[in-house]
Design a protein around this motif. Structure first.
Motif, PDB file in Angstrom:
ATOM      1  N   PHE A 107       0.840  -1.202   0.000  1.00  9.78           N
ATOM      2  CA  PHE A 107       0.000   0.000   0.000  1.00  9.78           C
ATOM      3  C   PHE A 107       0.873   1.249   0.000  1.00  9.78           C
ATOM      4  O   PHE A 107       0.607   2.200  -0.751  1.00  9.78           O
ATOM      5  N   PHE A 108       1.900   1.293   0.828  1.00 12.62           N
ATOM      6  CA  PHE A 108       2.734   2.486   0.913  1.00 12.62           C
ATOM      7  C   PHE A 108       3.583   2.673  -0.342  1.00 12.62           C
ATOM      8  O   PHE A 108       4.009   3.794  -0.640  1.00 12.62           O
ATOM      9  N   GLU A 109       3.815   1.618  -1.075  1.00 10.73           N
ATOM     10  CA  GLU A 109       4.587   1.721  -2.311  1.00 10.73           C
ATOM     11  C   GLU A 109       3.711   1.995  -3.531  1.00 10.73           C
ATOM     12  O   GLU A 109       4.094   2.739  -4.420  1.00 10.73           O
ATOM     13  N   GLN A 110       2.504   1.393  -3.558  1.00 13.59           N
ATOM     14  CA  GLN A 110       1.674   1.433  -4.763  1.00 13.59           C
ATOM     15  C   GLN A 110       0.399   2.248  -4.597  1.00 13.59           C
ATOM     16  O   GLN A 110      -0.140   2.757  -5.579  1.00 13.59           O
ATOM     17  N   GLY A 111      -0.126   2.355  -3.391  1.00 11.49           N
ATOM     18  CA  GLY A 111      -1.399   3.034  -3.203  1.00 11.49           C
ATOM     19  C   GLY A 111      -2.480   2.076  -2.749  1.00 11.49           C
ATOM     20  O   GLY A 111      -2.208   0.950  -2.304  1.00 11.49           O
ATOM     21  N   HIS A 112      -3.726   2.499  -2.881  1.00  7.40           N
ATOM     22  CA  HIS A 112      -4.849   1.722  -2.358  1.00  7.40           C
ATOM     23  C   HIS A 112      -4.982   0.357  -3.030  1.00  7.40           C
ATOM     24  O   HIS A 112      -5.506  -0.575  -2.422  1.00  7.40           O
ATOM     25  N   SER A 113      -4.534   0.248  -4.246  1.00  8.20           N
ATOM     26  CA  SER A 113      -4.623  -1.056  -4.905  1.00  8.20           C
ATOM     27  C   SER A 113      -3.712  -2.097  -4.262  1.00  8.20           C
ATOM     28  O   SER A 113      -3.876  -3.296  -4.495  1.00  8.20           O
ATOM     29  N   GLY A 114      -2.754  -1.663  -3.463  1.00  6.51           N
ATOM     30  CA  GLY A 114      -1.839  -2.596  -2.824  1.00  6.51           C
ATOM     31  C   GLY A 114      -2.283  -3.076  -1.456  1.00  6.51           C
ATOM     32  O   GLY A 114      -1.545  -3.811  -0.785  1.00  6.51           O
ATOM     33  N   LEU A 115      -3.479  -2.667  -0.998  1.00  4.94           N
ATOM     34  CA  LEU A 115      -3.961  -3.119   0.303  1.00  4.94           C
ATOM     35  C   LEU A 115      -4.168  -4.624   0.316  1.00  4.94           C
ATOM     36  O   LEU A 115      -4.684  -5.196  -0.643  1.00  4.94           O
ATOM     37  N   ARG A 116      -3.784  -5.258   1.402  1.00  2.00           N
ATOM     38  CA  ARG A 116      -3.925  -6.695   1.557  1.00  2.00           C
ATOM     39  C   ARG A 116      -4.876  -6.992   2.707  1.00  2.00           C
ATOM     40  O   ARG A 116      -5.017  -6.184   3.626  1.00  2.00           O
ATOM     41  N   PRO A 117      -5.526  -8.151   2.694  1.00  7.83           N
ATOM     42  CA  PRO A 117      -6.415  -8.497   3.817  1.00  7.83           C
ATOM     43  C   PRO A 117      -5.655  -8.539   5.137  1.00  7.83           C
ATOM     44  O   PRO A 117      -4.552  -9.066   5.222  1.00  7.83           O
ATOM     45  N   LEU A 118      -6.259  -7.976   6.153  1.00  6.91           N
ATOM     46  CA  LEU A 118      -5.633  -7.927   7.475  1.00  6.91           C
ATOM     47  C   LEU A 118      -6.734  -7.882   8.524  1.00  6.91           C
ATOM     48  O   LEU A 118      -7.699  -7.134   8.386  1.00  6.91           O
ATOM     49  N   GLN A 119      -6.586  -8.689   9.560  1.00  2.00           N
ATOM     50  CA  GLN A 119      -7.560  -8.737  10.633  1.00  2.00           C
ATOM     51  C   GLN A 119      -6.882  -8.444  11.962  1.00  2.00           C
ATOM     52  O   GLN A 119      -5.654  -8.526  12.096  1.00  2.00           O
ATOM     53  N   LEU A 120      -7.708  -8.099  12.950  1.00  2.00           N
ATOM     54  CA  LEU A 120      -7.173  -7.726  14.251  1.00  2.00           C
ATOM     55  C   LEU A 120      -6.374  -8.853  14.893  1.00  2.00           C
ATOM     56  O   LEU A 120      -5.334  -8.624  15.507  1.00  2.00           O
ATOM     57  N   ARG A 121      -6.856 -10.079  14.736  1.00  2.00           N
ATOM     58  CA  ARG A 121      -6.165 -11.194  15.397  1.00  2.00           C
ATOM     59  C   ARG A 121      -4.791 -11.441  14.803  1.00  2.00           C
ATOM     60  O   ARG A 121      -3.912 -11.986  15.488  1.00  2.00           O
ATOM     61  N   ASP A 122      -4.578 -11.038  13.528  1.00  2.00           N
ATOM     62  CA  ASP A 122      -3.248 -11.206  12.937  1.00  2.00           C
ATOM     63  C   ASP A 122      -2.209 -10.371  13.684  1.00  2.00           C
ATOM     64  O   ASP A 122      -1.122 -10.869  14.020  1.00  2.00           O
ATOM     65  N   LEU A 123      -2.548  -9.104  13.957  1.00  2.00           N
ATOM     66  CA  LEU A 123      -1.613  -8.258  14.697  1.00  2.00           C
ATOM     67  C   LEU A 123      -1.559  -8.647  16.164  1.00  2.00           C
ATOM     68  O   LEU A 123      -0.510  -8.515  16.806  1.00  2.00           O
ATOM     69  N   ALA A 124      -2.684  -9.104  16.711  1.00  2.00           N
ATOM     70  CA  ALA A 124      -2.700  -9.492  18.124  1.00  2.00           C
ATOM     71  C   ALA A 124      -1.726 -10.633  18.380  1.00  2.00           C
ATOM     72  O   ALA A 124      -1.002 -10.644  19.384  1.00  2.00           O
ATOM     73  N   GLN A 125      -1.689 -11.586  17.479  1.00  2.00           N
ATOM     74  CA  GLN A 125      -0.759 -12.703  17.641  1.00  2.00           C
ATOM     75  C   GLN A 125       0.684 -12.256  17.445  1.00  2.00           C
ATOM     76  O   GLN A 125       1.587 -12.713  18.147  1.00  2.00           O
ATOM     77  N   GLU A 126       0.915 -11.368  16.499  1.00  2.00           N
ATOM     78  CA  GLU A 126       2.276 -10.915  16.224  1.00  2.00           C
ATOM     79  C   GLU A 126       2.840 -10.064  17.357  1.00  2.00           C
ATOM     80  O   GLU A 126       4.009 -10.202  17.733  1.00  2.00           O
ATOM     81  N   LEU A 127       2.007  -9.177  17.930  1.00  2.00           N
ATOM     82  CA  LEU A 127       2.465  -8.257  18.971  1.00  2.00           C
ATOM     83  C   LEU A 127       2.231  -8.783  20.374  1.00  2.00           C
ATOM     84  O   LEU A 127       2.573  -8.096  21.349  1.00  2.00           O
ATOM     85  N   ASP A 128       1.612  -9.960  20.480  1.00  2.00           N
ATOM     86  CA  ASP A 128       1.306 -10.552  21.786  1.00  2.00           C
ATOM     87  C   ASP A 128       0.419  -9.604  22.595  1.00  2.00           C
ATOM     88  O   ASP A 128       0.654  -9.343  23.778  1.00  2.00           O
ATOM     89  N   LEU A 129      -0.607  -9.080  21.929  1.00  2.00           N
ATOM     90  CA  LEU A 129      -1.587  -8.212  22.561  1.00  2.00           C
ATOM     91  C   LEU A 129      -2.981  -8.783  22.349  1.00  2.00           C
ATOM     92  O   LEU A 129      -3.194  -9.616  21.462  1.00  2.00           O
ATOM     93  N   HIS A 130      -3.928  -8.336  23.150  1.00  2.00           N
ATOM     94  CA  HIS A 130      -5.302  -8.780  22.972  1.00  2.00           C
ATOM     95  C   HIS A 130      -5.939  -8.026  21.807  1.00  2.00           C
ATOM     96  O   HIS A 130      -5.555  -6.900  21.486  1.00  2.00           O
ATOM     97  N   GLU A 131      -6.915  -8.668  21.156  1.00  2.00           N
ATOM     98  CA  GLU A 131      -7.583  -8.032  20.023  1.00  2.00           C
ATOM     99  C   GLU A 131      -8.264  -6.733  20.446  1.00  2.00           C
ATOM    100  O   GLU A 131      -8.316  -5.766  19.664  1.00  2.00           O
ATOM    101  N   SER A 132      -8.793  -6.684  21.656  1.00  2.00           N
ATOM    102  CA  SER A 132      -9.428  -5.458  22.125  1.00  2.00           C
ATOM    103  C   SER A 132      -8.414  -4.324  22.244  1.00  2.00           C
ATOM    104  O   SER A 132      -8.749  -3.152  22.008  1.00  2.00           O
ATOM    105  N   THR A 133      -7.178  -4.638  22.586  1.00  2.00           N
ATOM    106  CA  THR A 133      -6.133  -3.611  22.653  1.00  2.00           C
ATOM    107  C   THR A 133      -5.819  -3.066  21.266  1.00  2.00           C
ATOM    108  O   THR A 133      -5.647  -1.857  21.087  1.00  2.00           O
ATOM    109  N   ILE A 134      -5.755  -3.958  20.275  1.00  2.39           N
ATOM    110  CA  ILE A 134      -5.527  -3.515  18.893  1.00  2.39           C
ATOM    111  C   ILE A 134      -6.685  -2.641  18.432  1.00  2.39           C
ATOM    112  O   ILE A 134      -6.488  -1.623  17.760  1.00  2.39           O
ATOM    113  N   SER A 135      -7.895  -3.035  18.802  1.00  2.00           N
ATOM    114  CA  SER A 135      -9.065  -2.251  18.409  1.00  2.00           C
ATOM    115  C   SER A 135      -9.028  -0.863  19.037  1.00  2.00           C
ATOM    116  O   SER A 135      -9.321   0.138  18.372  1.00  2.00           O
ATOM    117  N   ARG A 136      -8.657  -0.780  20.313  1.00  2.16           N
ATOM    118  CA  ARG A 136      -8.562   0.530  20.966  1.00  2.16           C
ATOM    119  C   ARG A 136      -7.473   1.395  20.329  1.00  2.16           C
ATOM    120  O   ARG A 136      -7.618   2.608  20.207  1.00  2.16           O
TER     121      ARG A 136
END
Length: 469
Positions: A339-368
């Motif tokens: 996305f940062f290289e190409q623009g909106h066409s480069g957006l990829r699917p991403l969900q809260l639980r993906d970052l929660a697992q990577e950062l070892d945080l709860h999904e509610s924390t990512i949402s906040r």
């Protein structure tokens, strides 16, 4: 049966939210404006807290000295100019900026130039005060008449005469009670000449009076049949209506745009996208060093110790808030590099639980951390929530996002023929050829979300532009 009492020891784990943790979670959920209000309230309630100065004392003294020296040079220069030119204007102050005139003031000024009787002027002023920000009179004359005192003995015919006088003022279309009346008033102001033939003006009035809903559909063929007119005359009348202003008071609108200040910035440094906090939104607060030193030297009252603890807790919660937002945004950047290289066409699917697992945080924390938080990107200021979306599967097993599909639809429509625009069914077929299989109704939903008009409206607009050309 006899009951017995006994003592038992049991071990169990329970998550307890300390006041400090509760404050940190609450600060994380706040928007930038809400956080600023929270910090301002804390500064008023806690005397141990104070705002950090942007410049230190020494730097401030240097700036003051420089300013004083500059003032002295300007004073000497002004004296020399006045000595060399006796006709020079000695008034050094700039004139004040003229205040913006409101719509009501503009109309009242025109009313004062008329020869209307005081009673009629009072009724027109009453109607002027009832206009909305677009210049429309949304209150019916019967309602206005009902609110007037009975002893004034105001008749409906008097109020209608006052309305006709007001509708003759500038801007054309002011005090209209509907869009149809607004367009009709503007058409009445146009003279009959070569630019506005009588036949075209008459047809435009008829469309404005009775056929605006049909015109909004963009189906000019049905409109031509309903009016029983020539196609070229209809196109000219349509072009004339497009030149009119549906909001007569647009130039006098006083509402200002609400600009969003991003919480974090994303810049490309040495080939890598780096996230940093926007200094403009970072609250600059600290504990008063004098008070803190006095509390450390001698025993203090419990209330003062509690305020000191609250001050430390607030500063820690504020810092933790921005640390978490930067962590989350950096993880988003690493996953949405296209996305940062190409623009909106480069957006990829991403969900809260993906970052929660990577950062070892709860999904509610990512949402906040992503709710009502904004980031400055090369493609504009976006809310962090925009980077999360569900996946749409393609034929080759890859996945895409609704934003990427919208960009594909936009590109397909950019290359279409104006005489034969792509319908939603045709767009669905073309997307299927590129591996994105979605239903026609889904295509229509994404097209509307992208702000693209239906095919029939695009066809009518292209025909009108071709006629004007």
């Amino acid at each position: 049966m006899q009951s017995r009492q006994s003592l038992e020891l049991r071990q169990h784990q329970q998550l307890a939210l300390t006041p400090q943790l509760q404050q940190s979670l609450r600060f994380l959920q706040l928007s930038t404006q809400e956080l600023e209000l929270e910090v301002a309230q804390a500064l008023n309630d806690n005397p141990l807290l104070e705002r950090e100065e942007e410049y230190d004392t020494e730097a401030g003294a240097e700036v003051a000295n420089d300013a004083q020296a500059m003032d002295e040079r300007w004073t000497m220069l002004g004296s020399a100019n006045r000595a060399g030119n006796n006709n020079a204007d000695e008034e050094t102050e700039r004139p004040e900026t003229a205040l913006t005139e409101t719509l009501q003031e503009h109309l009242q000024e025109q009313l004062r130039l008329t020869r209307a009787q005081p009673r009629d002027c009072a009724l027109v002023s009453l109607l002027i005060d009832e206009l909305d920000e677009n210049g429309y009179l949304l209150t019916s004359l019967d309602e206005i008449l009902a609110f007037l005192p009975a002893e004034l003995d105001v008749g409906l015919d008097e109020l209608q005469a006052a309305l006709r006088l007001l509708q003759s003022f500038d801007p054309p279309g002011v005090a209209a009670r509907s869009l149809s009346e607004c367009l009709a008033l503007q058409l009445d102001h146009l003279p009959v000449n070569a630019s506005f033939p009588a036949q075209v003006l008459a047809l435009a009035r008829k469309i404005a009076a009775d056929h605006l809903p049909l015109l909004a559909t963009g189906n000019l063929n049905r409109l031509r049949d309903a009016l029983a007119c020539e196609h070229d005359t209809l196109l000219s009348a349509h072009a004339l209506l497009l030149q009119l202003e549906p909001k007569p008071a647009k130039e006098w609108a006083t509402s200002t745009a609400a600009y969003i200040t991003p919480d974090v910035l994303v810049r490309k440094i040495r080939g890598r996208w780096i996230v940093s906090v926007n200094p403009a939104v970072m609250p600059r607060v600290r504990i008063n060093r004098v008070y803190e030193g006095l509390l450390g030297e001698a025993p203090a009252a419990p209330a003062m110790q509690a305020q000191l603890q609250q001050a430390h807790g607030l500063i820690k919660s504020v810092n933790q808030r921005f640390v978490t937002i930067v962590r989350v945004m950096q993880a988003i950047v690493d996953r949405q590099m296209d996305f940062f290289e190409q623009g909106h066409s480069g957006l990829r699917p991403l969900q809260l639980r993906d970052l929660a697992q990577e950062l070892d945080l709860h999904e509610s924390t990512i949402s906040r951390a992503t709710k009502q938080k904004y980031v400055q990107t090369p493609w504009g200021v976006l809310e962090l929530k925009r980077f999360f979306s569900s996946a749409l599967q393609t034929d080759d097993g890859q996945s895409t996002t609704p934003s990427a599909v919208q960009m594909l639809i936009h590109k397909l429509i950019e290359g279409e023929s104006g005489k034969k625009p792509l319908s939603d069914s045709k767009l669905a077929a073309l997307l299927a050829e590129q591996g994105v299989v979605i239903a026609r109704r889904t295509v229509a939903k994404y097209r509307e979300a992208a702000g693209i008009e239906p095919a029939i409206v695009r066809k009518a607009r292209a025909a009108l532009e071709a006629h004007q050309g």
